[in-house]
Write an enzyme that holds these catalytic residues in place. Sequence first.
Site, PDB file in Angstrom:
ATOM      1  N   LEU A 116       0.545 -38.568  31.200  1.00 43.87           N
ATOM      2  CA  LEU A 116       0.012 -37.204  31.305  1.00 43.87           C
ATOM      3  C   LEU A 116       0.549 -36.374  30.143  1.00 43.87           C
ATOM      4  O   LEU A 116       1.714 -36.444  29.787  1.00 43.87           O
ATOM      5  CB  LEU A 116       0.428 -36.566  32.636  1.00 43.87           C
ATOM      6  CG  LEU A 116      -0.074 -37.253  33.905  1.00 43.87           C
ATOM      7  CD1 LEU A 116       0.223 -36.376  35.135  1.00 43.87           C
ATOM      8  CD2 LEU A 116      -1.568 -37.579  33.846  1.00 43.87           C
ATOM      9  N   HIS A 143       4.635 -31.922  34.517  1.00 42.04           N
ATOM     10  CA  HIS A 143       5.562 -30.788  34.510  1.00 42.04           C
ATOM     11  C   HIS A 143       6.046 -30.475  35.931  1.00 42.04           C
ATOM     12  O   HIS A 143       7.218 -30.173  36.155  1.00 42.04           O
ATOM     13  CB  HIS A 143       4.874 -29.531  33.967  1.00 42.04           C
ATOM     14  CG  HIS A 143       4.459 -29.607  32.536  1.00 42.04           C
ATOM     15  ND1 HIS A 143       3.156 -29.725  32.145  1.00 42.04           N
ATOM     16  CD2 HIS A 143       5.181 -29.562  31.389  1.00 42.04           C
ATOM     17  CE1 HIS A 143       3.072 -29.751  30.835  1.00 42.04           C
ATOM     18  NE2 HIS A 143       4.287 -29.671  30.337  1.00 42.04           N
TER      19      HIS A 143
END
Length: 276
Positions: A180, A33
């Site tokens: 991830l 992110h």
Amino acid sequence: MEIISSVAALRQRLGRENSVAFVPTMGNLHEGHLDLVRIAQQHAKCVVVSIFVNPLQFGANEDFGKYPRTLQADCDKLAACGVAIVFAPSEADLYPQPQQVTVEPPPIAQELCGAFRPGHFRGVATVVLKLLNIVQPQVAVFGKKDYQQLHVIRQMVTQLNMPVTIAGAETLRATDGLALSSRNQYLTPAERTEAIFMYQTLGEIRKSLGGGNKDYALLEDKAVKALVSHGWQVDYVAIRSQTALLEPEAGERNLVILAAARLGKTRLIDNIEVCL
Ligand code: PAF
């Protein structure tokens, strides 16, 4: 960094900005992110990150209830990255009335993940449309890890003539190659060790495609069998065209290999782009 929860307050605050880049998230932020945030920062000084676990995109038996909610830790990470504004609405802020108007995504949303998560992409497209309408960014950044999601959003933005550029960001991986994902933390230590096998299996397909093998059905089938023999419950392994996410036409050179499978209780997805 400002943390804003109401739509009206965010609109008022953004009235002062003439250039905004946006990263929508469901929180529980990891390096992947933060990479999206860094890309957004290349497009505008004012970066807005939304944190909202969107009930519309979860099926009845999915992990909406247990999806990790870590607002304080997320805000600490975003502040350290120099994010200007976090938009963290409650469900009542974003859905003050039952959401009866929804986005009907294109037919491709019924395939791949959509075939196993009915209504998922309608929920994603609807919340993303609402967030884009609220934030009105010039650029919004989405990860390629959710390849089909990125495709559906690009289609929505194009076909609804929305004035925003969608930037796709490469998937960030752990050192062993695992993509991830917030859901990785559901994995037991043994499952975490096994989890890399999906990426390795996609890598085997890439090798075969690179070597000239065009028997997509056979390659998909072999990959499914390999995953099953390692204890995975496979939703799909699919070789598709990058542009339409459809089965490749003869001679198609830009492919993507996608997979979704469950390890124990955790559903993982991954993909690899291949340019032949
Ligand atoms: O990719 C996600 O985290 C979500 O699907 C999104 C785009 C934030 C919509 O809820």
